[in-house]
Write a protein that holds these residues in place. Structure first.
Motif, PDB file in Angstrom:
ATOM      1  N   TYR A 236       0.672  -1.129  -0.010  1.00  0.00           N
ATOM      2  CA  TYR A 236       0.012   0.126  -0.114  1.00  0.00           C
ATOM      3  C   TYR A 236       0.867   1.171  -0.007  1.00  0.00           C
ATOM      4  CZ  TYR A 236      -3.523   3.434   1.093  1.00  0.00           C
ATOM      5  OH  TYR A 236      -4.250   4.342   0.957  1.00  0.00           O
ATOM      6  N   ASP A 237       1.954   1.211   0.958  1.00  0.00           N
ATOM      7  CA  ASP A 237       2.905   2.496   0.709  1.00  0.00           C
ATOM      8  C   ASP A 237       3.596   2.599  -0.401  1.00  0.00           C
ATOM      9  OD1 ASP A 237       2.256   4.108   3.291  1.00  0.00           O
ATOM     10  OD2 ASP A 237       2.718   2.246   4.343  1.00  0.00           O
ATOM     11  N   ASP A 238       3.946   1.484  -0.908  1.00  0.00           N
ATOM     12  CA  ASP A 238       4.568   1.513  -2.237  1.00  0.00           C
ATOM     13  C   ASP A 238       3.738   2.200  -3.117  1.00  0.00           C
ATOM     14  OD1 ASP A 238       6.838   0.078  -0.935  1.00  0.00           O
ATOM     15  OD2 ASP A 238       6.024  -1.815  -1.624  1.00  0.00           O
TER      16      ASP A 238
ATOM     17  N   ASP B 263       3.823  10.301  -9.788  1.00  0.00           N
ATOM     18  CA  ASP B 263       3.111  10.079 -10.906  1.00  0.00           C
ATOM     19  C   ASP B 263       3.477   8.763 -11.737  1.00  0.00           C
ATOM     20  OD1 ASP B 263       1.424  12.197 -10.706  1.00  0.00           O
ATOM     21  OD2 ASP B 263       3.054  13.510 -11.600  1.00  0.00           O
ATOM     22  N   ASP B 264       3.679   7.920 -11.215  1.00  0.00           N
ATOM     23  CA  ASP B 264       3.926   6.668 -11.600  1.00  0.00           C
ATOM     24  C   ASP B 264       2.974   5.404 -10.979  1.00  0.00           C
ATOM     25  OD1 ASP B 264       5.540   5.065 -13.408  1.00  0.00           O
ATOM     26  OD2 ASP B 264       6.946   4.737 -11.718  1.00  0.00           O
ATOM     27  N   GLY B 265       2.024   5.620 -11.013  1.00  0.00           N
ATOM     28  CA  GLY B 265       0.961   4.667 -10.408  1.00  0.00           C
ATOM     29  C   GLY B 265       0.781   3.458 -11.154  1.00  0.00           C
ATOM     30  N   TYR B 266       0.440   2.235 -10.526  1.00  0.00           N
ATOM     31  CA  TYR B 266       0.314   1.109 -11.150  1.00  0.00           C
ATOM     32  C   TYR B 266      -0.548   0.127 -10.600  1.00  0.00           C
ATOM     33  CZ  TYR B 266       2.994  -0.393  -6.958  1.00  0.00           C
ATOM     34  OH  TYR B 266       3.387  -0.524  -5.690  1.00  0.00           O
TER      35      TYR B 266
ATOM     36  N   THR C 100       2.963  -6.174 -12.860  1.00  0.00           N
ATOM     37  CA  THR C 100       2.862  -4.827 -12.567  1.00  0.00           C
ATOM     38  C   THR C 100       2.517  -4.200 -13.793  1.00  0.00           C
ATOM     39  OG1 THR C 100       4.451  -4.835 -10.551  1.00  0.00           O
ATOM     40  CG2 THR C 100       3.994  -2.701 -11.506  1.00  0.00           C
ATOM     41  N   GLU C 101       1.580  -3.542 -13.951  1.00  0.00           N
ATOM     42  CA  GLU C 101       1.145  -2.690 -15.187  1.00  0.00           C
ATOM     43  C   GLU C 101       1.012  -1.067 -14.938  1.00  0.00           C
ATOM     44  OE1 GLU C 101       1.163  -4.090 -17.932  1.00  0.00           O
ATOM     45  OE2 GLU C 101       1.432  -6.238 -17.109  1.00  0.00           O
ATOM     46  N   PRO C 102       1.205  -0.290 -15.695  1.00  0.00           N
ATOM     47  CA  PRO C 102       1.084   1.207 -15.300  1.00  0.00           C
ATOM     48  C   PRO C 102      -0.617   1.554 -15.328  1.00  0.00           C
ATOM     49  CG  PRO C 102       1.921   1.021 -17.640  1.00  0.00           C
ATOM     50  CD  PRO C 102       1.819  -0.686 -16.992  1.00  0.00           C
ATOM     51  N   LEU C 103      -0.740   2.429 -14.286  1.00  0.00           N
ATOM     52  CA  LEU C 103      -2.089   2.630 -14.153  1.00  0.00           C
ATOM     53  C   LEU C 103      -2.304   3.833 -14.983  1.00  0.00           C
ATOM     54  CD1 LEU C 103      -4.577   2.633 -11.988  1.00  0.00           C
ATOM     55  CD2 LEU C 103      -3.393   4.616 -10.833  1.00  0.00           C
ATOM     56  N   PRO C 104      -3.592   3.903 -15.647  1.00  0.00           N
ATOM     57  CA  PRO C 104      -3.865   4.914 -16.608  1.00  0.00           C
ATOM     58  C   PRO C 104      -3.763   6.506 -15.964  1.00  0.00           C
ATOM     59  CG  PRO C 104      -5.292   3.144 -16.946  1.00  0.00           C
ATOM     60  CD  PRO C 104      -4.758   3.043 -15.777  1.00  0.00           C
ATOM     61  N   ASP C 105      -3.369   7.370 -16.652  1.00  0.00           N
ATOM     62  CA  ASP C 105      -3.213   8.626 -16.111  1.00  0.00           C
ATOM     63  C   ASP C 105      -4.569   9.370 -15.703  1.00  0.00           C
ATOM     64  OD1 ASP C 105      -0.525   8.757 -16.532  1.00  0.00           O
ATOM     65  OD2 ASP C 105      -0.653   9.871 -18.475  1.00  0.00           O
TER      66      ASP C 105
ATOM     67  N   ALA D 236      -7.680  12.234 -11.918  1.00  0.00           N
ATOM     68  CA  ALA D 236      -6.488  11.658 -11.973  1.00  0.00           C
ATOM     69  C   ALA D 236      -5.990  11.252 -10.544  1.00  0.00           C
ATOM     70  CB  ALA D 236      -5.250  12.736 -12.343  1.00  0.00           C
ATOM     71  N   PRO D 237      -5.189  10.254 -10.250  1.00  0.00           N
ATOM     72  CA  PRO D 237      -4.937   9.449  -9.035  1.00  0.00           C
ATOM     73  C   PRO D 237      -3.813  10.624  -8.500  1.00  0.00           C
ATOM     74  CG  PRO D 237      -3.600   8.271 -10.766  1.00  0.00           C
ATOM     75  CD  PRO D 237      -4.676   9.468 -11.239  1.00  0.00           C
TER      76      PRO D 237
END
Length: 127
Positions: free
Chosen positions: A9-11, A19-22, A49-54, A106-107
């Motif tokens: 979670y903290d990761d 700005d590198d959500g996954y 692990t996949e990039p979270l959409p912006d 946006a997250p």
């Protein structure tokens, strides 16, 4: 505020702050957010692990009329937003009168008055 770091979670929060959500994806294409060790839909333990959409789209939101003590004196708004393979639940950090179902968000990372960190969302136009 949490006394110790929660791996996973903290990761995720650190990644959102950069700005590198996954998210995690299983071979069947199901998406989930950390911390996970298996896919909650099919039980597969081979997660990538996949990039979270912006940006995502608000599915629903609610104003918390009786908040927890850590939000005393505030009226937090919680949003559920569709980010493609995953839905993210977070506290809305912008002015709530600008929020509506279908808004692009946006997250981000939000903070409670006591210093705790948690998932947040903001209007994509305010990014």
């Amino acid at each position: 505020m949490r006394a110790q770091r929660e791996d996973g979670y903290d990761d995720l929060l650190d990644a959102l702050a950069d700005d590198d959500g996954y998210y995690y994806a299983c071979p069947a294409g199901h998406g989930s957010l950390p911390p996970r060790e298996v896919c909650p839909t099919c039980g597969d333990d081979e997660l990538t692990t996949e990039p979270l959409p912006d940006t995502g789209t608000v599915v629903t939101f609610t104003e918390i009329a009786v908040p927890s003590p850590s939000f005393s004196g505030q009226t937090p708004v919680v949003v559920i937003a569709d980010f493609g393979p995953v839905r993210l639940t977070g506290r809305f950090v912008d002015e709530p009168d600008r929020l509506e179902v279908g808004s692009a968000v946006a997250p981000t990372v939000a903070s409670s008055p006591d210093g705790g960190r948690h998932v947040g969302v903001r209007l994509a136009s305010e990014r």
